[in-house]
Scaffold this active site. Structure first.
Site, PDB file in Angstrom:
ATOM      1  N   HIS A 111      46.782  44.893  44.724  1.00  0.00           N
ATOM      2  CA  HIS A 111      45.629  44.059  45.051  1.00  0.00           C
ATOM      3  C   HIS A 111      44.562  44.814  45.839  1.00  0.00           C
ATOM      4  O   HIS A 111      43.429  44.352  45.939  1.00  0.00           O
ATOM      5  CB  HIS A 111      46.062  42.787  45.805  1.00  0.00           C
ATOM      6  CG  HIS A 111      46.477  43.002  47.223  1.00  0.00           C
ATOM      7  ND1 HIS A 111      47.785  43.057  47.635  1.00  0.00           N
ATOM      8  CD2 HIS A 111      45.747  43.160  48.355  1.00  0.00           C
ATOM      9  CE1 HIS A 111      47.843  43.231  48.937  1.00  0.00           C
ATOM     10  NE2 HIS A 111      46.614  43.292  49.402  1.00  0.00           N
ATOM     11  N   ASP A 141      52.860  44.114  42.681  1.00  0.00           N
ATOM     12  CA  ASP A 141      51.809  44.405  43.655  1.00  0.00           C
ATOM     13  C   ASP A 141      51.934  45.823  44.199  1.00  0.00           C
ATOM     14  O   ASP A 141      51.813  46.062  45.404  1.00  0.00           O
ATOM     15  CB  ASP A 141      51.791  43.386  44.803  1.00  0.00           C
ATOM     16  CG  ASP A 141      50.469  43.417  45.569  1.00  0.00           C
ATOM     17  OD1 ASP A 141      49.486  43.953  45.022  1.00  0.00           O
ATOM     18  OD2 ASP A 141      50.425  42.938  46.714  1.00  0.00           O
ATOM     19  N   ASN A 216      45.678  46.462  56.445  1.00  0.00           N
ATOM     20  CA  ASN A 216      46.995  47.096  56.517  1.00  0.00           C
ATOM     21  C   ASN A 216      47.670  47.165  55.146  1.00  0.00           C
ATOM     22  O   ASN A 216      48.608  47.948  54.946  1.00  0.00           O
ATOM     23  CB  ASN A 216      47.932  46.329  57.456  1.00  0.00           C
ATOM     24  CG  ASN A 216      47.815  46.762  58.898  1.00  0.00           C
ATOM     25  OD1 ASN A 216      47.321  46.016  59.728  1.00  0.00           O
ATOM     26  ND2 ASN A 216      48.271  47.976  59.209  1.00  0.00           N
ATOM     27  N   SER A 217      47.221  46.329  54.219  1.00  0.00           N
ATOM     28  CA  SER A 217      47.863  46.279  52.914  1.00  0.00           C
ATOM     29  C   SER A 217      47.936  47.653  52.281  1.00  0.00           C
ATOM     30  O   SER A 217      46.933  48.384  52.223  1.00  0.00           O
ATOM     31  CB  SER A 217      47.096  45.340  51.974  1.00  0.00           C
ATOM     32  OG  SER A 217      47.241  44.001  52.361  1.00  0.00           O
ATOM     33  N   GLY A 273      70.402  40.039  30.100  1.00  0.00           N
ATOM     34  CA  GLY A 273      70.627  38.867  29.262  1.00  0.00           C
ATOM     35  C   GLY A 273      71.478  37.800  29.901  1.00  0.00           C
ATOM     36  O   GLY A 273      72.313  37.182  29.229  1.00  0.00           O
TER      37      GLY A 273
END
Length: 468
Positions: A111, A141, A216-217, A273
């Site tokens: 992001h 992300d 900070n991301s 599966g």
């Protein structure tokens, strides 16, 4: 350092609990070394590998009412209202990143760079570089960037096995909050294996009370050994600032993405599966289990890896390779950190008997073919892009079903959008007739008129839309 921390804490506890009498156990700090605890050496070692990321994105905005672009108005007024056309402006944003390879490979949050037209990376020593995107995993992300260092070797942060973390461990967050410059905050691990946070499709996070703020991301969450344990990605906050509830993507997930890129491919989550639900207290009681937790298997893909390994409906999956699994999100995470082509040991429980079953890890099968069709015309699903479901398509759309017909996309403002359909809906029936393929659906819609009845499975709940 750990011994110094232990010594200081012990001293402070003694001082707070007992009078300062002279006994063998009662003592106050006797040297500056016992008081002068600092993370400075740790920060000096780790901080050069944490970078600032600045992005520029061109966005269009309208200054006046959008109906001037309508063909009806243009028929009368032509292009004389040129000022009504979308105007372009540049939107800037910032975040952080971590150098994970000396040749300039950087990991950050997706992001942070999503949709960016220009990405600039600023090192701790203020040098700037243009960056290009090597990989962008929206559902995780996570993104990998590359800068050209002209052969120079940059400082890196080594990754730690994030499964080693325990609640109470000290951690430091390094990033660029609010663009004020590189900042370090400290805290502890407040929780591990956090799921059901509503953040991303692989919701499995480290929770910390170290202050994490916008900017900070994509930065670094490190342990007291100086290694990367996570990538800060989100906070819970009503104000936008830190309230001590922050979340980081575990380093083991980061390592899986880096490994996939290093092998020249896109990250693919291994598929076994098997599908199931969390063992709740009620389910645990009905199964005679001592406590809730784990995943009770409800469905197996015919001849899939789990079925071939001997897993049966009703088995309770408790772990993968000895690592605990508490819910389906935890199972997805455990599998996602393992490479396709390997084997995993599924730790399961069947009628009180513990089992260790070897399961092959394969890519999700992509058959039947998606056979995408964009529906149009005067019918309730006009504007919806529908696909045939396969395990691969279901994985891409984050849908639990492995077969049927699903809505992949919906054009904004279309009939399907206004009717209330959503991407991810699995179309179960049209006018009480089962829908087997996209072509069958398209043919059925062309051959019927209003009123329509469309039943869809949305997140495990069947809803019926009745439309005139």
């Amino acid at each position: 350092m750990n011994s110094r921390i232990a010594t200081l804490l012990a001293s402070l506890l003694i001082v707070g609990a007992l009078p300062l009498a002279a006994t063998a156990q009662q003592a106050v700090p006797t040297s500056p070394q016992q008081i002068d605890l600092t993370f400075a050496p740790l920060v000096k070692s780790a901080a050069p590998a944490v970078v600032n990321i600045y992005t520029r994105t061109k966005v269009k905005e309208r200054r006046v009412a959008p109906f001037f672009d309508d063909p009806f108005f243009q028929q009368f007024f032509g292009d004389q209202f040129k000022f009504s056309q979308p105007k372009e402006r540049v939107q800037s944003s910032l975040g952080s990143g971590v150098i994970v390879r000396a040749d300039g490979l950087i990991v950050t949050n997706n992001h942070v760079i999503e949709g960016a037209d220009q990405i600039r990376v600023v090192l701790a020593d203020k040098r700037e570089y243009e960056a290009r995107i090597l990989a962008a995993e929206e559902r995780l992300d996570l993104a990998l960037l590359k800068i050209d260092t002209a052969g120079e070797q940059l400082p890196v942060l080594p990754l730690r096995d994030s499964d080693e973390l325990e609640v109470g461990d000290l951690v430091l967050a390094i990033g660029n909050p609010f663009g004020v410059g590189q900042t370090v905050t400290s805290g502890i691990v407040s929780g591990v294996a956090r799921t059901n946070t509503g953040i991303g499709d692989y919701g499995y996070f480290i929770q910390t009370d170290a202050a994490i703020n916008p900017g900070n991301s994509g930065g670094a969450l490190i342990g007291t050994d100086g290694r990367l344990v996570g990538i800060p990605t989100a906070i819970f906050s009503k104000t936008g600032g830190s309230v001590g509830i922050g979340f980081a993507i575990p380093a083991n997930m980061v390592a899986a993405v880096i490994k996939a890129e290093g092998q020249g491919g896109k990250f693919v989550r291994p598929w076994v599966g098997a599908a199931g639900e969390t063992v709740t207290a009620d389910i645990a009681k009905s199964l005679g289990l001592a406590r809730p937790g784990g995943v009770v298997v409800q469905e197996l893909y015919p001849e899939g890896p789990a079925a071939r390994a001997g897993i049966r409906p009703g088995d309770v999956i408790l772990g993968v390779n000895g690592r605990p699994v508490e819910d389906p999100e935890g199972l997805r995470f455990r599998l996602a950190t393992l490479p396709v082509g390997a084997q995993a040991t599924i730790n399961a429980l069947r009628k009180g008997e513990k089992l260790d079953l070897a399961v092959d890890l394969i890519p999700p099968p992509d058959k039947p073919a998606a056979d995408e069709i964009l529906l149009d015309g005067r019918q309730p699903l006009a504007g919806a892009l529908v696909v045939n479901l396969s395990p691969a398509a279901a994985e891409e759309l984050n849908i639990g079903a492995w077969s049927g017909v699903a809505i992949a996309k919906i054009r904004r403002g279309s009939i399907a959008d206004r009717a209330g359909f959503e991407p991810g809906d699995v179309i179960v029936k049209l006018n009480e007739q089962t829908v087997a393929s996209t072509r069958d659906l398209a043919a059925a819609l062309e051959g019927t008129r209003a009123p329509w009845s469309v039943a869809v499975d949305r997140g495990g709940t069947v809803r019926t839309f009745r439309l005139d």
